[in-house]
Design a protein around this motif. Structure first.
Motif, PDB file in Angstrom:
ATOM      1  N   VAL A 102       0.846  -1.198   0.000  1.00  0.00           N
ATOM      2  CA  VAL A 102       0.000   0.000   0.000  1.00  0.00           C
ATOM      3  C   VAL A 102       0.879   1.245   0.000  1.00  0.00           C
ATOM      4  N   TYR A 109      -3.532   7.195  -4.803  1.00  0.00           N
ATOM      5  CA  TYR A 109      -4.167   5.898  -4.574  1.00  0.00           C
ATOM      6  C   TYR A 109      -4.146   5.527  -3.090  1.00  0.00           C
ATOM      7  N   ILE A 113      -7.514   4.653  -0.687  1.00  0.00           N
ATOM      8  CA  ILE A 113      -7.513   3.362   0.011  1.00  0.00           C
ATOM      9  C   ILE A 113      -7.660   3.594   1.513  1.00  0.00           C
ATOM     10  N   TYR A 117     -11.034   2.285   3.310  1.00  0.00           N
ATOM     11  CA  TYR A 117     -10.939   1.073   4.123  1.00  0.00           C
ATOM     12  C   TYR A 117     -10.666   1.329   5.602  1.00  0.00           C
ATOM     13  N   THR A 138     -13.809   6.374  -7.481  1.00  0.00           N
ATOM     14  CA  THR A 138     -14.016   4.959  -7.796  1.00  0.00           C
ATOM     15  C   THR A 138     -12.945   4.447  -8.761  1.00  0.00           C
ATOM     16  N   LEU A 141      -9.794   3.965  -6.658  1.00  0.00           N
ATOM     17  CA  LEU A 141      -9.935   2.755  -5.837  1.00  0.00           C
ATOM     18  C   LEU A 141      -9.723   1.500  -6.687  1.00  0.00           C
ATOM     19  N   ALA A 142     -10.335   1.473  -7.857  1.00  0.00           N
ATOM     20  CA  ALA A 142     -10.212   0.304  -8.737  1.00  0.00           C
ATOM     21  C   ALA A 142      -8.760   0.101  -9.161  1.00  0.00           C
ATOM     22  N   ARG A 145      -6.692  -1.103  -6.128  1.00  0.00           N
ATOM     23  CA  ARG A 145      -6.977  -2.518  -5.846  1.00  0.00           C
ATOM     24  C   ARG A 145      -6.301  -3.424  -6.869  1.00  0.00           C
ATOM     25  N   HIS A 146      -6.358  -3.018  -8.132  1.00  0.00           N
ATOM     26  CA  HIS A 146      -5.738  -3.806  -9.198  1.00  0.00           C
ATOM     27  C   HIS A 146      -4.221  -3.905  -8.991  1.00  0.00           C
ATOM     28  N   LEU A 148      -2.576  -3.515  -6.166  1.00  0.00           N
ATOM     29  CA  LEU A 148      -2.326  -4.321  -4.977  1.00  0.00           C
ATOM     30  C   LEU A 148      -2.497  -5.806  -5.271  1.00  0.00           C
ATOM     31  N   LYS A 149      -3.544  -6.137  -6.022  1.00  0.00           N
ATOM     32  CA  LYS A 149      -3.793  -7.544  -6.358  1.00  0.00           C
ATOM     33  C   LYS A 149      -2.628  -8.121  -7.158  1.00  0.00           C
TER      34      LYS A 149
END
Length: 159
Positions: A102, A109, A113, A117, A138, A141-142, A145-146, A148-149
């Motif tokens: 993170v 970003y 986050i 969260y 949004t 955030l997307a 998340r992408h 981080l994934k």
């Protein structure tokens, strides 16, 4: 509403510190954000309606202070993130890896986050706090998340 600065400081200092840390990735800058935010609260003549109004005001001021400090000349004297990570203890290795990933995200970003969260704000509230559109929130955030994934799959898949 009567303000008890000591009580408010105790209750919200960690939240404000986390905002500064997520924005800068540096504990000394995060401490500055806490100090400036509560200084501004002590000097404020705002008539607060509720506890939620105070919390929202503090977070908005903290975000604005982050933006102000990031534009200043001395901000470039930062402690590397790796030095700070050595001082934090986590319960699991996954928590440590997640925090590290993170903190590697771009500040825009990390901000969304954290607010989404950790502070529990909705995308509409985040848009209002950051003075950006809800669709931008949004999207950020997307994308966060992408990233981080992808990054965490690489780390956790290698183990």
């Amino acid at each position: 509403m009567e303000l008890d600065l000591e009580q408010l400081y105790t209750k919200y200092r960690d939240n404000i510190f986390a905002i500064g840390l997520n924005y800068f990735g540096n504990p000394s800058d995060a401490d500055d954000i806490v100090q400036e935010t509560f200084y501004k609260l002590s000097k404020s003549r705002t008539d607060f309606d509720s506890e939620e109004h105070i919390r929202n005001w503090l977070i908005r001021v903290a975000v604005n202070e982050c933006k102000r400090i990031s534009l200043s000349f001395w901000w470039r004297k930062r402690q590397p993130l790796e030095e700070y990570l050595e001082t934090i203890s986590f319960e699991t290795a996954e928590e440590s890896e997640l925090f590290s990933e993170v903190m590697k995200l771009k500040p825009k970003y990390r901000q969304v986050i954290h607010l989404f969260y950790y502070e529990g704000y909705s995308t509409a509230e985040i848009a209002d706090i950051l003075h950006i559109s809800q669709s931008t929130v949004t999207t950020r955030l997307a994308r966060a998340r992408h990233q981080l994934k992808e990054n965490l799959q690489e780390v956790w898949h290698d183990e």
